[in-house]
Scaffold this motif. Structure first.
Motif, PDB file in Angstrom:
ATOM      1  N   ARG A 123      22.557  63.823  -9.863  1.00  0.00           N
ATOM      2  CA  ARG A 123      21.376  62.981  -9.654  1.00  0.00           C
ATOM      3  C   ARG A 123      21.761  61.633  -9.060  1.00  0.00           C
ATOM      4  O   ARG A 123      21.137  61.147  -8.110  1.00  0.00           O
ATOM      5  CB  ARG A 123      20.663  62.772 -10.994  1.00  0.00           C
ATOM      6  N   ASP A 124      22.816  61.004  -9.601  1.00  0.00           N
ATOM      7  CA  ASP A 124      23.252  59.702  -9.081  1.00  0.00           C
ATOM      8  C   ASP A 124      23.769  59.812  -7.655  1.00  0.00           C
ATOM      9  O   ASP A 124      23.575  58.902  -6.843  1.00  0.00           O
ATOM     10  CB  ASP A 124      24.344  59.114  -9.988  1.00  0.00           C
ATOM     11  N   LEU A 125      24.437  60.922  -7.355  1.00  0.00           N
ATOM     12  CA  LEU A 125      24.943  61.106  -5.994  1.00  0.00           C
ATOM     13  C   LEU A 125      23.783  61.135  -5.002  1.00  0.00           C
ATOM     14  O   LEU A 125      23.831  60.493  -3.942  1.00  0.00           O
ATOM     15  CB  LEU A 125      25.752  62.396  -5.908  1.00  0.00           C
ATOM     16  N   TYR A 126      22.734  61.874  -5.333  1.00  0.00           N
ATOM     17  CA  TYR A 126      21.582  61.953  -4.436  1.00  0.00           C
ATOM     18  C   TYR A 126      20.806  60.638  -4.419  1.00  0.00           C
ATOM     19  O   TYR A 126      20.232  60.266  -3.399  1.00  0.00           O
ATOM     20  CB  TYR A 126      20.665  63.100  -4.867  1.00  0.00           C
ATOM     21  N   ARG A 127      20.793  59.944  -5.523  1.00  0.00           N
ATOM     22  CA  ARG A 127      20.021  58.699  -5.600  1.00  0.00           C
ATOM     23  C   ARG A 127      20.669  57.583  -4.801  1.00  0.00           C
ATOM     24  O   ARG A 127      19.976  56.785  -4.160  1.00  0.00           O
ATOM     25  CB  ARG A 127      19.881  58.271  -7.061  1.00  0.00           C
ATOM     26  N   PRO A 168      26.740  51.796 -10.220  1.00  0.00           N
ATOM     27  CA  PRO A 168      26.796  53.159  -9.671  1.00  0.00           C
ATOM     28  C   PRO A 168      26.624  53.207  -8.155  1.00  0.00           C
ATOM     29  O   PRO A 168      27.287  54.001  -7.483  1.00  0.00           O
ATOM     30  CB  PRO A 168      25.640  53.874 -10.387  1.00  0.00           C
ATOM     31  N   VAL A 169      25.737  52.385  -7.606  1.00  0.00           N
ATOM     32  CA  VAL A 169      25.516  52.438  -6.166  1.00  0.00           C
ATOM     33  C   VAL A 169      26.769  52.030  -5.404  1.00  0.00           C
ATOM     34  O   VAL A 169      27.086  52.605  -4.343  1.00  0.00           O
ATOM     35  CB  VAL A 169      24.314  51.547  -5.761  1.00  0.00           C
ATOM     36  N   VAL A 170      27.541  51.083  -5.943  1.00  0.00           N
ATOM     37  CA  VAL A 170      28.767  50.643  -5.267  1.00  0.00           C
ATOM     38  C   VAL A 170      29.795  51.764  -5.303  1.00  0.00           C
ATOM     39  O   VAL A 170      30.439  52.076  -4.289  1.00  0.00           O
ATOM     40  CB  VAL A 170      29.313  49.364  -5.918  1.00  0.00           C
ATOM     41  N   ARG A 171      29.978  52.391  -6.453  1.00  0.00           N
ATOM     42  CA  ARG A 171      30.957  53.484  -6.564  1.00  0.00           C
ATOM     43  C   ARG A 171      30.569  54.652  -5.662  1.00  0.00           C
ATOM     44  O   ARG A 171      31.421  55.257  -5.008  1.00  0.00           O
ATOM     45  CB  ARG A 171      31.051  53.953  -8.015  1.00  0.00           C
ATOM     46  N   THR A 172      29.278  54.964  -5.619  1.00  0.00           N
ATOM     47  CA  THR A 172      28.840  56.093  -4.789  1.00  0.00           C
ATOM     48  C   THR A 172      29.054  55.792  -3.314  1.00  0.00           C
ATOM     49  O   THR A 172      29.472  56.674  -2.540  1.00  0.00           O
ATOM     50  CB  THR A 172      27.362  56.404  -5.055  1.00  0.00           C
TER      51      THR A 172
END
Length: 796
Positions: free
Chosen positions: A56-60, A494-498
């Motif tokens: 979910r986080d990857l797609y977000r 999370p957005v930075v890591r992704t």
């Protein structure tokens, strides 16, 4: 989510797998593992999120162009007067710093203007496309528009409807062109503002032509505002392109009035072309220039070309042409594209070359940026950061671009510290220089959506093209890029890591060996789960971008001796396995069998089995969602149908755990909404002989296995309780349960278990089960009324 993050849900905190040791998840087990318990415990992270949350986080947080989940093209632009000086028209007196006095000693013999040939203007006019009027410009307060597109309360103008030359004028009333022309005819001077790539210079020349000019001169944009009047010539149309205004060099009311007075006296006209955020104090103000849609621009350039008998509409309808026009790009690129389209019509350009123009244009722009001496190292660091954080909040991009600038500075000038301008170029100017747009959009956070100002390249191909170019075309920057991405991968956001993983994926697609050696493998072998997740995300996105050999890398790592590589591969299958589901499920099953060859159950064995089960669960759910969306159930039916046959022998525990893990994720945030597994059952076609029926019977068989397994029955019953409670407010979920539960009551024991569960379902303080539980209880009881009577009879 109904189940806990890293193990199946059970009531009262009981562990359904009592053999699970309460030690570090990857402690030594005599199988050649290299990490120790102290290594794992010394890490700040001893747990990781559920595999479905990772997906979910990857797609977000990934750029929309990578996974195709984002259709947003910009949202509402942030501009106009919303951002003060950087936002647009500035009124009133603004004084920043001390006054600046210019002394001009002696004469100025430098030529400050040059003639523009009239033939050049006429050639431009043949291809020029006029923009339409703004949607609301010709609308009355009551929401209706007058028949002629004009408010009847306004007088006729020389350029509008009803004017003597109306039939000869191709522009629409209320359009930017018409508004600027009105000011030019009234004041003899017009200020046209807009980004440098929107064709504003051509529009200015067309304004001068429409105002009646027949000779044209270009003035030096470096002239101070007070010096412009001295350069005007009689009976001429004057253009000042790229005229810079700033708080230190504003365009004031007396400048404009002096120009208007001089222009009236000489029978001339003047158009000042300024940036999208000019500093103008008083006067008639500026007219923002917006070009027509790309299709209209292209049609304008094609109408006078040799198309070998092909119509313009036919060429515009080509799939390759529509794909290029779908991305906002500089007007000059559209003119270049028109040459290719005309070449295709004449047979000198192939369809493949036509479709590749977008990538060619993006590469050309990126190379111009990196080769330009006008772009400082600070500017180039911002471009790289913007490519990494395309569609992300602007403050995040600006913050992390300064970090990258410091790392690049150490390479370029190792003896000098990085000097970062704290209050340098405004955000509006930086974004405009990058040919990007700002817009507002909610950003998902763990606390809910938060409105953010985001930035996105106008050309959707720019971000990936820029990252490829900096990685393959500028190897000297690699040490800084690698250090920067490693730092981003360890960021708490999370957005930075992704985005660090997404950038590594682009680099892997462009140069797999280097990206694997310098970034991805080192992340995968890290003892920190956060780094390993970055590697898994990078491999998943690299596969989506078309990088070679990703499936081979995952298959090798899935059975590698190093448990950290195994974890990375297993989590990667959860993220990307739906792209090759049969191969992924086979690899996960083989990894389970390989666990026994390494010594069987031991410390860390249960956790690794749970990781494998989570990934299998996510893979199966993703395949089911894709089947439901595309109405093609064969793959999902094959995958789920194969599981009951695996639920025996060495893989039984793996399959049952996967089933329990699959029952947790829902279609809403934070565990809200309908369970995905129940929704999959509801949407599958129950008609006998269909793939949907195969899938339904496989799910029912797996549920019976879970409920009859001593280790998993508590988790299974707890999940069913949550599903029934959720059905109180979801009639669709109740319907699905009404069809599922009778399939689970195959034996008398099955019936008794389900009946007891429904009869004793209670909420806090509730004296009786909810009504939905009693309705479902009646459905479960009906097929077994006779069996229950026989069981209770004395002869029995």
């Amino acid at each position: 989510m109904n189940a806990p993050q890293d193990h199946p849900a059970v009531p009262d905190g009981q562990d359904p797998h009592p053999e699970r040791p309460e030690t570090a998840p990857h402690s030594p087990d005599g199988t050649g593992e290299t990490a120790t318990a102290s290594e794992e415990l010394s890490s700040a992270e001893t747990e990781t999120e559920h595999a479905w949350d990772s997906r979910r986080d990857l797609y977000r947080h990934s750029p929309g162009i990578m996974l195709g989940h984002s259709a947003r093209i910009g949202g509402s632009l942030v501009g106009g007067d919303q951002h003060g000086v950087s936002g647009g028209h500035v009124t009133g007196d603004v004084i920043l710093g001390g006054s600046k006095v210019e002394y001009h000693l002696g004469g100025d013999d430098e030529e400050r203007s040059g003639e523009i040939p009239a033939a050049e203007i006429e050639a431009l006019a043949r291809n020029f496309a006029y923009p339409p009027a703004a949607p609301d410009d010709d609308t009355r307060p009551d929401g209706t528009a007058p028949a002629d597109g004009r408010d009847p309360g306004q007088p006729d103008t020389p350029y509008g409807p009803g004017g003597p030359d109306d039939a000869e004028e191709p522009w629409e009333p209320g359009s930017p062109f018409a508004l600027a022309l009105a000011g030019l005819r009234e004041h003899r001077v017009a200020i046209l503002s807009g980004p440098a790539t929107t064709g504003r210079r051509a529009a200015a020349l067309m304004l001068l032509r429409a105002a009646g000019s027949r000779t044209y001169r270009s003035l030096d944009p470096a002239l101070p505002p007070g010096r412009l009047a001295a350069e005007l010539r009689e009976g001429c149309g004057h253009l000042v392109a790229d005229f810079a205004t700033s708080p230190e060099r504003p365009l004031r009311e007396h400048h404009i009035r002096a120009l208007s007075e001089r222009l009236h006296a000489t029978g001339s006209h003047l158009v000042l072309v300024v940036g999208p955020h000019p500093v103008v104090h008083g006067g008639p103000g500026h007219v923002p220039w917006q070009p027509p849609e790309p299709a209209a621009l292209l049609a304008g350039h094609l109408r006078n070309k040799d198309l070998a008998g092909r119509s313009v509409d036919e060429l515009l309808a080509l799939t390759e042409v529509r794909a290029v026009l779908a991305h906002h790009r500089p007007v000059a690129d559209t003119a270049r594209f028109a040459e290719r389209v005309a070449g295709y019509a004449r047979g000198t350009v192939s369809l493949a070359e036509l479709g590749a123009f977008g990538h060619y244009a993006a590469e050309r722009q990126v190379r111009e940026w990196f080769d330009s001496a006008d772009h400082t190292l600070h500017d180039k660091a911002f471009l790289i950061a913007l490519a990494t954080f395309d569609e992300a909040p602007y403050p995040l991009t600006a913050e992390l671009s300064d970090v990258l600038f410091g790392l690049l500075q150490r390479i370029e000038n190792p003896g000098e510290p990085a000097r970062i301008p704290v209050f340098g170029t405004s955000s509006a100017q930086r974004v405009e220089q990058a040919l990007a747009d700002r817009y507002q959009e909610p950003e998902e956070t763990e606390w809910g959506p938060v409105l953010q100002t985001k930035v996105q390249f106008r050309d959707r191909l720019t971000a990936i093209t820029l990252l490829r170019e900096v990685w393959t075309g500028h190897p000297s920057a690699r040490p800084a890029l690698v250090a920067w991405l490693r730092r981003l991968a360890d960021d708490p956001r999370p957005v930075v890591r992704t985005r660090a993983a997404a950038t590594a994926a682009v680099m892997a697609e462009a140069d797999l060996p280097s990206a694997m050696a310098l970034l991805i493998r080192s992340w995968a072998a890290d003892q920190r789960l956060r780094s390993r997740l970055a590697a898994a995300n990078a491999l998943a996105l690299a596969h989506h971008l078309g990088a070679p050999h990703v499936s081979r890398i995952l298959a090798e790592w899935c059975t590698a001796p190093d448990h950290r590589l195994r974890w990375t591969a297993v989590r990667s299958y959860a993220l990307v396995g739906d792209a090759f589901p049969r191969e992924a499920l086979a690899a996960l099953t083989e990894a389970v069998r390989g666990m026994e060859t390494r010594g069987g159950p031991s410390r860390g064995w249960t956790e690794e089995l749970d990781d494998l089960a989570q990934s299998a669960a996510v893979l199966l759910l993703a395949a089911g969602q894709e089947a439901a969306a595309d109405d093609g159930w064969d793959t999902a039916a094959d995958l789920w149908g194969a599981l009951p046959t695996l639920a025996r022998g060495t893989t039984r525990d793996f399959v049952l755990r996967a089933m329990v893990h699959a029952s947790g994720p829902t279609d809403g945030p934070a565990g809200t909404g309908r369970p995905l597994l129940l929704d999959l059952f509801a949407r599958a076609d129950p008609k006998p002989g269909t793939d949907g029926a195969v899938l339904r019977h496989a799910l029912a068989a797996l549920w019976r296995s879970v409920l009859n397994d001593p280790m998993c029955t508590a988790s299974g019953k707890n999940t069913l309780r949550q599903w029934v409670r959720g059905a109180e407010s979801d009639r669709g979920a109740e319907t699905a349960l009404a069809e599922l539960l009778p399939l689970l009551a195959v034996s008398v024991e099955d019936h008794r278990r389900l009946a007891h569960l429904l009869e004793n379902l209670r909420g806090e303080g509730d004296p009786a089960p909810p009504a939905v539980a009693l309705r479902l209880r009646a459905l479960v009881s009906a097929p077994y009324a006779d069996a229950r009577t026989c069981a209770d009879s004395p002869s029995r």
